[in-house]
Design a protein around this motif. Sequence first.
Motif, PDB file in Angstrom:
ATOM      1  N   ALA A   1      77.384   8.283  34.663  1.00 42.39           N
ATOM      2  CA  ALA A   1      76.293   7.888  35.552  1.00 42.39           C
ATOM      3  C   ALA A   1      76.240   8.792  36.777  1.00 42.39           C
ATOM      4  O   ALA A   1      75.159   9.166  37.247  1.00 42.39           O
ATOM      5  CB  ALA A   1      76.468   6.425  35.969  1.00 42.39           C
TER       6      ALA A   1
ATOM      7  N   ARG B   1      72.478   6.635  40.528  1.00 39.97           N
ATOM      8  CA  ARG B   1      73.747   6.221  39.912  1.00 39.97           C
ATOM      9  C   ARG B   1      73.651   4.773  39.435  1.00 39.97           C
ATOM     10  O   ARG B   1      74.058   4.437  38.315  1.00 39.97           O
ATOM     11  CB  ARG B   1      74.899   6.383  40.894  1.00 39.97           C
ATOM     12  CG  ARG B   1      76.270   6.020  40.301  1.00 39.97           C
ATOM     13  CD  ARG B   1      77.386   6.159  41.329  1.00 39.97           C
ATOM     14  NE  ARG B   1      77.516   7.521  41.807  1.00 39.97           N
ATOM     15  CZ  ARG B   1      77.125   7.947  43.006  1.00 39.97           C
ATOM     16  NH1 ARG B   1      76.557   7.094  43.855  1.00 39.97           N
ATOM     17  NH2 ARG B   1      77.284   9.199  43.361  1.00 39.97           N
TER      18      ARG B   1
ATOM     19  N   VAL C   1      74.819   9.704  29.660  1.00 41.56           N
ATOM     20  CA  VAL C   1      75.171   8.301  29.439  1.00 41.56           C
ATOM     21  C   VAL C   1      75.361   7.991  27.958  1.00 41.56           C
ATOM     22  O   VAL C   1      76.224   7.200  27.585  1.00 41.56           O
ATOM     23  CB  VAL C   1      74.097   7.392  30.072  1.00 41.56           C
ATOM     24  CG1 VAL C   1      74.283   5.945  29.643  1.00 41.56           C
ATOM     25  CG2 VAL C   1      74.156   7.492  31.602  1.00 41.56           C
TER      26      VAL C   1
ATOM     27  N   ASP D   1      81.850   5.455  31.858  1.00 42.62           N
ATOM     28  CA  ASP D   1      80.473   5.118  32.226  1.00 42.62           C
ATOM     29  C   ASP D   1      80.158   5.575  33.650  1.00 42.62           C
ATOM     30  O   ASP D   1      79.075   6.116  33.923  1.00 42.62           O
ATOM     31  CB  ASP D   1      80.250   3.608  32.108  1.00 42.62           C
ATOM     32  CG  ASP D   1      80.103   3.148  30.670  1.00 42.62           C
ATOM     33  OD1 ASP D   1      80.128   1.923  30.451  1.00 42.62           O
ATOM     34  OD2 ASP D   1      79.965   4.001  29.787  1.00 42.62           O
TER      35      ASP D   1
ATOM     36  N   ALA E   1      71.411   4.630  36.374  1.00 42.22           N
ATOM     37  CA  ALA E   1      72.076   5.157  35.182  1.00 42.22           C
ATOM     38  C   ALA E   1      73.129   4.189  34.663  1.00 42.22           C
ATOM     39  O   ALA E   1      73.366   4.099  33.453  1.00 42.22           O
ATOM     40  CB  ALA E   1      72.693   6.516  35.485  1.00 42.22           C
ATOM     41  N   LEU E   2      73.786   3.465  35.564  1.00 43.73           N
ATOM     42  CA  LEU E   2      74.794   2.492  35.139  1.00 43.73           C
ATOM     43  C   LEU E   2      74.168   1.347  34.351  1.00 43.73           C
ATOM     44  O   LEU E   2      74.813   0.778  33.468  1.00 43.73           O
ATOM     45  CB  LEU E   2      75.562   1.948  36.346  1.00 43.73           C
ATOM     46  CG  LEU E   2      76.691   2.848  36.855  1.00 43.73           C
ATOM     47  CD1 LEU E   2      77.233   2.320  38.190  1.00 43.73           C
ATOM     48  CD2 LEU E   2      77.816   2.942  35.832  1.00 43.73           C
TER      49      LEU E   2
END
Length: 263
Positions: A231, A81, A144, A227, A84-85
């Motif tokens: 994510a 996570r 994303v 977002d 991905a952020l």
Amino acid sequence: MAQPLLIEHAGPVLRLRLNRPQLHNAFDAGLIAALTAALHAAGVDDAVRAVVLAGEGPSFSAGADLQWMRGMAAASQDANRADALELARLMRTLDELPKPTIARVQGPAFGGGVGLVACCDIAIGAPQARFGLTEVRLGLLPAVISPYVVAAIGPRQARRWFATGEAFDADTALRLGLLHQVVAAEDLDQAVAAQLALLDRAAPRAAAAAKALVRDAAPGADATAQDRANADLIARLRVSAEGQEGLAAFLEKRPPAWAGPRE
């Protein structure tokens, strides 16, 4: 070790060139961080009027580095996570950059590379450019980058290309709206220069604010919540059985378990 991002200031134009040609300019944590930092700096630099994003070598960007993804697939969902952020932050920074941006697409762009093209205000490609949102083949999704790709090509087209993972050529990208212009490879720099000349004639603040005007005119979900949700989705998929199988099959050069026989 070569820098993952080449940065060139040419008068009022900042040129950013992805510099991992041996890996088709695929993302890893280092490239994501370097590109995000360069964009942040450009956003607050009054001397920068426009940003050109390009790729070194024959490819624009192959998206995520598969060896990096292999490491992330072995990490926890929380780590995925957070990872991905960081990519979400890069895409959001590029999309909302208070300077006009041009994607110079000389070759293939896949996955996150398509996201970069979609986030730029102007996208010009050569006939050699190919595109694909191939994440489903790995048991993943273009989560994303989805807000930007959907904004570029529309929900109806996104439903097809997200689901099939099919690659498409530059003319199709032009028809879909992902590219604004397709020119011969030898004319790519001239086409970019023509757009920069037009931007140079525009009032700097007005040109910079144009994308905010468009964004504010379109209804949408809260950006931060969007977002985080995306994510979370990609983190779950990366550690799922399908995500693990898809990545393993790709690296082992075999069909994944859910794929039918190849013709």
